[in-house]
Design a protein around this motif. Sequence first.
Motif, PDB file in Angstrom:
ATOM      1  N   UNK A 116      12.294 -53.041  15.368  1.00 43.82           N
ATOM      2  CA  UNK A 116      11.736 -52.565  16.629  1.00 43.82           C
ATOM      3  C   UNK A 116      11.370 -51.107  16.430  1.00 43.82           C
ATOM      4  N   UNK A 117      10.129 -50.801  16.713  1.00 41.15           N
ATOM      5  CA  UNK A 117       9.705 -49.414  16.700  1.00 41.15           C
ATOM      6  C   UNK A 117       8.713 -49.223  17.823  1.00 41.15           C
ATOM      7  N   UNK A 130      16.726 -51.781  11.797  1.00 37.18           N
ATOM      8  CA  UNK A 130      15.854 -52.740  11.098  1.00 37.18           C
ATOM      9  C   UNK A 130      14.431 -52.192  10.992  1.00 37.18           C
ATOM     10  N   UNK A 131      13.990 -51.464  12.003  1.00 41.82           N
ATOM     11  CA  UNK A 131      12.675 -50.825  11.949  1.00 41.82           C
ATOM     12  C   UNK A 131      12.617 -49.770  10.861  1.00 41.82           C
ATOM     13  N   UNK A 135      10.329 -49.710   7.075  1.00 43.82           N
ATOM     14  CA  UNK A 135       9.565 -48.592   6.505  1.00 43.82           C
ATOM     15  C   UNK A 135      10.249 -47.981   5.283  1.00 43.82           C
ATOM     16  N   UNK A 136      11.265 -48.660   4.751  1.00 43.16           N
ATOM     17  CA  UNK A 136      11.856 -48.246   3.486  1.00 43.16           C
ATOM     18  C   UNK A 136      12.968 -47.214   3.584  1.00 43.16           C
ATOM     19  N   UNK A 137      13.658 -47.150   4.712  1.00 40.74           N
ATOM     20  CA  UNK A 137      14.752 -46.184   4.830  1.00 40.74           C
ATOM     21  C   UNK A 137      15.905 -46.797   5.631  1.00 40.74           C
ATOM     22  N   UNK A 142      14.309 -40.998  10.118  1.00 37.64           N
ATOM     23  CA  UNK A 142      13.379 -40.493   9.103  1.00 37.64           C
ATOM     24  C   UNK A 142      11.929 -40.874   9.400  1.00 37.64           C
ATOM     25  N   UNK A 143      11.724 -41.901  10.237  1.00 34.66           N
ATOM     26  CA  UNK A 143      10.352 -42.318  10.539  1.00 34.66           C
ATOM     27  C   UNK A 143       9.856 -41.738  11.863  1.00 34.66           C
ATOM     28  N   UNK A 144      10.782 -41.280  12.710  1.00 30.82           N
ATOM     29  CA  UNK A 144      10.398 -40.720  14.005  1.00 30.82           C
ATOM     30  C   UNK A 144       9.579 -39.451  13.778  1.00 30.82           C
TER      31      UNK A 144
END
Length: 185
Positions: A116-117, A130-131, A135-137, A142-144
């Motif tokens: 979920x993102x 899981x989101x 994205x590999x982390x 780290x993706x926000x």
Amino acid sequence: YQFCNAEALRTLGLAGGPYLGKTARELRGDSAAPTEAIERQVVETGETVVREVDLPSGAALERSLLVKFPIRDADGRIVAVGGFGIDVTKQKRAELALQSSEERFSRVVDMIGEAIWIHDAGTIIFANPAGGRLFGTNNPAAVVGRTLSDFLHPDDRPRVEDRIRFLLREVKPLPPTMVRFVGLD
């Protein structure tokens, strides 16, 4: 106290009793300590003080936004402290209920095994664990703040960016589509 309006008397539980010339401590005991501290600050600084306080049990409300201010004589000396309170009990209860609801929602979303993102105009503002893994982390934070384009396969970027522009313009659902992601790893 030099004066209290009827609502203050009701709220403080002083209705029907003598209050003129008495201190908050004389009337309310130790529960007056927060009010006394605010009044001392007004006298020491000469400034208005605004603070949320819990009221003693038995009061007509539970939480109040107190405003205390200096009252000055013609020479500018502080001769008294004035004040009023605004009942924020319902607001505080709503804030606590919302916080509790958000915490429950967060626990559920974090436990879901599906990615979920959430993004705002292409910028990721939330990802569950899981989101993040999508994205590999293992750290969703780290993706926000990154853009969806950062994670899209270069061949899929124009199509996804077109879909985002359409959604922002039309605010209508689109059918699902397949896209390829590249991760941080």
